[in-house]
Enzyme design. Structure first.
Site, mmCIF file in Angstrom:
data_model
loop_
_atom_site.group_PDB
_atom_site.id
_atom_site.type_symbol
_atom_site.label_atom_id
_atom_site.label_comp_id
_atom_site.label_asym_id
_atom_site.label_seq_id
_atom_site.Cartn_x
_atom_site.Cartn_y
_atom_site.Cartn_z
ATOM 1 N N THR A 12 9.058 76.318 20.427
ATOM 2 C CA THR A 12 9.901 75.142 20.680
ATOM 3 C C THR A 12 9.695 74.060 19.639
ATOM 4 O O THR A 12 10.637 73.398 19.212
ATOM 5 C CB THR A 12 9.571 74.568 22.083
ATOM 6 O OG1 THR A 12 9.981 75.522 23.042
ATOM 7 C CG2 THR A 12 10.285 73.266 22.345
ATOM 8 N N SER A 58 7.805 82.778 20.961
ATOM 9 C CA SER A 58 6.519 83.448 21.224
ATOM 10 C C SER A 58 6.632 84.611 22.204
ATOM 11 O O SER A 58 5.714 85.418 22.308
ATOM 12 C CB SER A 58 5.454 82.452 21.673
ATOM 13 O OG SER A 58 5.631 82.074 23.006
ATOM 14 N N SER A 59 7.761 84.733 22.916
ATOM 15 C CA SER A 59 7.934 85.928 23.758
ATOM 16 C C SER A 59 8.006 87.184 22.900
ATOM 17 O O SER A 59 7.798 88.296 23.384
ATOM 18 C CB SER A 59 9.212 85.817 24.594
ATOM 19 O OG SER A 59 9.059 84.804 25.546
ATOM 20 N N ASP A 90 4.719 79.715 25.342
ATOM 21 C CA ASP A 90 4.787 80.746 26.387
ATOM 22 C C ASP A 90 3.664 81.778 26.291
ATOM 23 O O ASP A 90 3.087 82.170 27.307
ATOM 24 C CB ASP A 90 6.147 81.460 26.352
ATOM 25 C CG ASP A 90 7.278 80.546 26.805
ATOM 26 O OD1 ASP A 90 6.980 79.490 27.389
ATOM 27 O OD2 ASP A 90 8.451 80.887 26.573
ATOM 28 N N THR A 166 -4.931 78.931 29.902
ATOM 29 C CA THR A 166 -3.784 79.540 30.567
ATOM 30 C C THR A 166 -2.643 78.537 30.485
ATOM 31 O O THR A 166 -2.885 77.330 30.645
ATOM 32 C CB THR A 166 -4.125 79.782 32.059
ATOM 33 O OG1 THR A 166 -5.192 80.718 32.117
ATOM 34 C CG2 THR A 166 -2.952 80.317 32.852
ATOM 35 N N GLN A 278 -7.549 86.639 41.176
ATOM 36 C CA GLN A 278 -6.242 85.971 41.065
ATOM 37 C C GLN A 278 -6.387 84.453 41.092
ATOM 38 O O GLN A 278 -5.439 83.731 40.783
ATOM 39 C CB GLN A 278 -5.327 86.419 42.206
ATOM 40 C CG GLN A 278 -4.901 87.869 42.080
ATOM 41 C CD GLN A 278 -4.119 88.375 43.281
ATOM 42 O OE1 GLN A 278 -3.543 87.604 44.042
ATOM 43 N NE2 GLN A 278 -4.097 89.678 43.459
ATOM 44 N N CYS A 279 -7.568 83.966 41.484
ATOM 45 C CA CYS A 279 -7.794 82.506 41.482
ATOM 46 C C CYS A 279 -7.947 82.022 40.044
ATOM 47 O O CYS A 279 -8.528 82.711 39.211
ATOM 48 C CB CYS A 279 -9.071 82.151 42.230
ATOM 49 S SG CYS A 279 -9.064 82.647 43.946
HETATM 50 N N1 ASP Z 1 10.066 79.852 24.355
HETATM 51 C C1 ASP Z 1 9.206 78.974 23.602
HETATM 52 C C2 ASP Z 1 8.146 79.824 22.937
HETATM 53 O O1 ASP Z 1 7.171 80.149 23.539
HETATM 54 C C3 ASP Z 1 8.606 77.946 24.497
HETATM 55 C C4 ASP Z 1 7.715 76.941 23.828
HETATM 56 O O2 ASP Z 1 7.380 76.984 22.673
HETATM 57 O O3 ASP Z 1 7.299 75.992 24.555
HETATM 58 O O4 ASP Z 1 8.321 80.187 21.801
#
Ligand code: ASP
Length: 345
Positions: A12, A58-59, A90, A166, A278-279
């Site tokens: 982003t 980043s996905s 992400d 996280t 999971q905590c």
């Molecule tokens: N979709 C974006 C990414 O992870 C979200 C971000 O950067 O906040 O690349």
């Protein structure tokens, strides 16, 4: 003058709004730099830029890009005092955790950052995050040693050890947290470092790069009512080598006999299964409750207080680097390699 290399992968922070679709799309580096004249006015810090073309959401980042980023750090290691990696939020915790294991004996800062709003938006958090990350990457003590020679994430006003983080919030500027380890620094009017919390490598050892990842792993999250067919589908996946088993509370699981049998059979086949609670906060304590005894008997090992992001990346790297030695992988998963777990002595 200190020198910092800014490695931009995207996210982003470097995005702009596409007029036609209205969606955020990666911008090129020239557009980004036009929004960030401060980068070149930083005074005592020289900032050079290496950017991925095109910039990446980043996905779409995984082991291949992790390797490219790590190689950029290694190939410029002697020229710079520190490194800043611009990255989407992400999957930032995965990438930064991976780098912490890949760069063994790191003695310079590698600070990941990004933003929740693109750099061109008026209320963007991009400038503060990036400029403070650069200052941290360049920071040295009176002896000229880096103050935080670790892979870290700086976001909003905190510096965290990367492999403890996280992403916790898709809305607020404080997007990350480190639930099981305190912040290494806080940024207000001054940046207050906590050197006693920093993990220092043995400076007599040279930097070593590890890049082989084996992605034949899975995350299996238990839930009340989980069916044998679901567990079997995961554990009997062809080629599977490692499993992050997300359990309840202090590392507990349903006491059904079928679950025990499935886990035991998988372990006997050589699949490494690690118990991760999971905590967010706290640690796995196998044997504390009767409902975790079966896991122990089946050969599941403790992940202590590790994050899923750190466990998954550590497991993939250990499996990739030690393809024929399950015993070493099992042993190292139970050891603290670079501050990612707390093992009570
Ligand atoms: N979709 C974006 C990414 O992870 C979200 C971000 O950067 O906040 O690349």
């Amino acid at each position: 003058m200190s020198k910092v290399l800014l490695i931009s992968t995207g996210g982003t922070i470097t995005m702009v709004r596409d007029k036609a679709s209205g969606a955020l799309v990666p911008a090129d580096m020239e557009t980004f730099k036009a929004y960030m004249p401060e980068l070149f006015l930083a005074g005592e810090i020289q900032v050079d830029i290496e950017a991925f073309t095109p910039q990446i959401d980043s996905s779409d980042i995984g082991p291949q890009i992790w390797e490219q980023v790590a190689r950029m750090v290694v190939s410029h290691y002697d020229e710079y005092d520190g490194f800043v990696v611009l990255h989407g939020t992400d999957t930032m915790s995965y990438s930064a955790s991976a780098l912490s294991f890949m760069l063994e004996n790191l003695s310079k800062p590698v600070v990941f950052t990004g933003s929740q709003l693109p750099v061109g938006v008026l209320r963007s958090d991009a400038k503060e995050n990036l400029l403070t990350a650069i200052e941290i990457a360049a920071a040295k003590d009176e002896d000229g040693n880096a103050i935080v020679p670790e892979v870290t994430i700086f976001f909003e006003d905190r510096l965290f050890r990367a492999n403890r983080t996280t992403k916790r919030n898709a809305e607020h500027f404080s997007a990350f947290n480190s639930y099981n380890y305190p912040a290494l620094a806080k940024a207000g009017v001054h940046i207050t470092y906590q050197p006693h919390l920093v993990h220092y490598s043995d400076l007599s050892q040279p930097l070593r790069l590890h890049t082989k990842f084996d992605t034949n792993v899975a995350v299996l999250k238990l839930f009340p009512g989980i069916q044998p067919a679901v567990v079997r589908a995961v554990l009997r996946t062809r080629g599977l080598k490692g499993v992050v088993l997300e359990t309840f509370g202090a590392g507990n699981a349903p006491s059904d006999k079928w679950l025990y049998r499935e886990l035991k059979a998988a372990v006997e086949k050589g699949i490494i299964i690690v118990n991760k609670t999971q905590c967010n906060t706290g640690s796995v304590e196998m044997g504390l409750y009767a409902v975790s005894l079966n896991l122990m008997k089946a050969g599941v090992i403790s992940g202590y207080d590790i994050t899923t992001e750190a466990l998954l990346t550590k497991m993939m790297l250990l499996l990739g680097e030690n393809p024929d030695d399950t015993a070493i992988v099992r042993r190292l998963l139970g050891e603290d390699l670079c501050g990612e777990i707390t093992i009570d002595k």
